[in-house]
Design a protein around this motif. Structure first.
Motif, short mmCIF file in Angstrom:
data_model
loop_
_atom_site.label_atom_id
_atom_site.label_comp_id
_atom_site.label_asym_id
_atom_site.label_seq_id
_atom_site.Cartn_x
_atom_site.Cartn_y
_atom_site.Cartn_z
N SER A 16 0.83 -1.21 0.00
CA SER A 16 0.00 0.00 0.00
C SER A 16 0.86 1.26 0.00
CB SER A 16 -0.93 -0.01 1.21
OG SER A 16 -1.71 1.16 1.24
N ALA A 17 1.90 1.27 0.82
CA ALA A 17 2.81 2.41 0.88
C ALA A 17 3.55 2.57 -0.45
CB ALA A 17 3.79 2.26 2.03
N TYR A 18 3.91 1.45 -1.06
CA TYR A 18 4.58 1.48 -2.35
C TYR A 18 3.67 2.10 -3.41
CZ TYR A 18 6.83 -0.20 -6.62
OH TYR A 18 7.43 -0.27 -7.86
N LEU A 19 2.42 1.69 -3.44
CA LEU A 19 1.47 2.25 -4.42
C LEU A 19 1.28 3.75 -4.20
CD1 LEU A 19 -1.13 -0.65 -4.54
CD2 LEU A 19 0.40 0.08 -6.40
N ASP A 20 1.22 4.18 -2.95
CA ASP A 20 1.14 5.62 -2.67
C ASP A 20 2.37 6.35 -3.19
OD1 ASP A 20 -1.33 5.48 -1.43
OD2 ASP A 20 -0.53 5.52 0.60
N ALA A 21 3.55 5.79 -2.95
CA ALA A 21 4.79 6.43 -3.39
C ALA A 21 4.89 6.46 -4.91
CB ALA A 21 6.00 5.72 -2.77
N VAL A 22 4.42 5.41 -5.57
CA VAL A 22 4.41 5.41 -7.04
C VAL A 22 3.55 6.57 -7.53
CG1 VAL A 22 3.57 4.16 -9.08
CG2 VAL A 22 4.92 2.95 -7.35
N GLY A 23 2.44 6.81 -6.86
CA GLY A 23 1.60 7.96 -7.21
C GLY A 23 2.31 9.28 -6.98
N GLU A 24 3.04 9.38 -5.89
CA GLU A 24 3.77 10.61 -5.61
C GLU A 24 4.85 10.85 -6.67
OE1 GLU A 24 2.87 12.90 -3.43
OE2 GLU A 24 1.26 11.54 -2.89
N ARG A 54 4.49 10.48 2.70
CA ARG A 54 4.23 9.19 2.05
C ARG A 54 5.52 8.52 1.60
NH1 ARG A 54 -0.80 11.41 -1.39
NH2 ARG A 54 -2.39 11.09 0.18
N MET A 55 6.43 9.32 1.05
CA MET A 55 7.70 8.74 0.60
C MET A 55 8.57 8.33 1.79
SD MET A 55 8.47 10.68 -2.98
CE MET A 55 8.17 12.35 -2.50
N ALA A 56 8.53 9.10 2.87
CA ALA A 56 9.29 8.74 4.07
C ALA A 56 8.72 7.47 4.70
CB ALA A 56 9.26 9.89 5.08
N TYR A 57 7.41 7.33 4.64
CA TYR A 57 6.75 6.13 5.16
C TYR A 57 7.26 4.89 4.41
CZ TYR A 57 2.80 3.13 6.62
OH TYR A 57 2.01 2.14 7.13
N LEU A 58 7.28 4.97 3.08
CA LEU A 58 7.79 3.84 2.30
C LEU A 58 9.25 3.57 2.65
CD1 LEU A 58 7.58 1.64 0.17
CD2 LEU A 58 8.23 3.36 -1.53
N ALA A 59 10.04 4.62 2.75
CA ALA A 59 11.47 4.44 3.08
C ALA A 59 11.62 3.73 4.42
CB ALA A 59 12.19 5.78 3.09
N GLY A 60 10.81 4.10 5.40
CA GLY A 60 10.86 3.44 6.70
C GLY A 60 10.47 1.97 6.62
N LEU A 61 9.44 1.68 5.83
CA LEU A 61 9.02 0.29 5.67
C LEU A 61 10.05 -0.52 4.90
CD1 LEU A 61 5.22 0.86 4.96
CD2 LEU A 61 6.22 -0.21 6.99
N GLU A 62 10.65 0.10 3.88
CA GLU A 62 11.71 -0.60 3.14
C GLU A 62 12.85 -0.98 4.10
OE1 GLU A 62 11.77 1.01 -1.43
OE2 GLU A 62 12.42 2.40 0.13
N LYS A 63 13.22 -0.06 4.96
CA LYS A 63 14.28 -0.33 5.93
C LYS A 63 13.86 -1.47 6.86
CE LYS A 63 17.10 1.92 9.45
NZ LYS A 63 17.30 3.13 10.24
N LEU A 64 12.62 -1.42 7.33
CA LEU A 64 12.11 -2.44 8.23
C LEU A 64 12.15 -3.83 7.58
CD1 LEU A 64 10.69 -3.03 10.98
CD2 LEU A 64 8.52 -2.63 9.80
#
Length: 185
Positions: A16-24, A54-64
């Motif tokens: 979901s976060a990835y799809l949001d970031a793709v939109g951004e 949104r992009m920071a959220y994805l970055a945090g999840l990618e790290k996790l």
């Protein structure tokens, strides 16, 4: 996409976060760094804050999850070419998913359009056609989500089924973006 705080972090939350970031990144035309900051100059402060969160959220999840999903352009990243090609397929599938819809989907207020259609006596035919599109659109969206999940699962490997609780120390730095209500309600 991201509507509220998750109960935990799992592959579905990452997707979901990835799809949001793709939109951004689509809105920013793939710009990053200084170019993105220049693009933000014409945005409202709230829109900039939402986009960056949104992009920071994805970055945090990618790290996790220990994964780099390669946005905005996986082919320009580093690492194994086969993995980058797979990341590019994930991106193309995400873009395809985001493009699915009916002609009326992007309207937040269609009053003037409806009046224009009434003027030429086509409003019923157009709304009926768009309504008939909803079922196949929903099916196509679901099929895209299933494909995205399959590819993401492969990219995550042994971490594909990982679930992190919100209180997990590894997840402590992740800040979930605030839900956005375009109407301010």
């Amino acid at each position: 996409m991201t509507n509220s705080s998750p109960a935990h972090y799992d592959r579905a939350v990452l997707l979901s976060a990835y799809l949001d970031a793709v939109g951004e990144f689509s809105t920013l035309e793939g710009k990053t760094g200084v170019e993105a900051e220049a693009a933000y100059a014409s945005w409202s402060p709230d829109a900039v804050k939402r986009s960056k969160s949104r992009m920071a959220y994805l970055a945090g999840l990618e790290k996790l999850f220990g994964v780099d999903l390669g946005l905005p352009d996986p082919l320009n990243g580093s690492g194994d070419m086969r993995r980058r090609v797979l990341l590019r397929f994930l991106l193309q599938t995400a873009r395809s998913y985001r493009a699915i819809g009916t002609p009326l989907d992007r309207y937040t207020e269609a009053g003037l359009l409806v009046k224009a259609m009434e003027d030429v006596r086509i409003v019923d035919a157009v709304t009926d056609s768009c309504a008939r599109m909803q079922s196949p659109v929903g099916t196509l969206r679901q099929q895209h989500l299933e494909l995205l999940d399959t590819v993401l699962s492969g990219l995550l490997g042994e971490r594909a089924d990982a679930i992190y609780e919100l209180g997990d120390p590894a997840a402590a730095d992740i800040v979930v973006p605030e839900p956005w209500d375009p109407w301010g309600i």
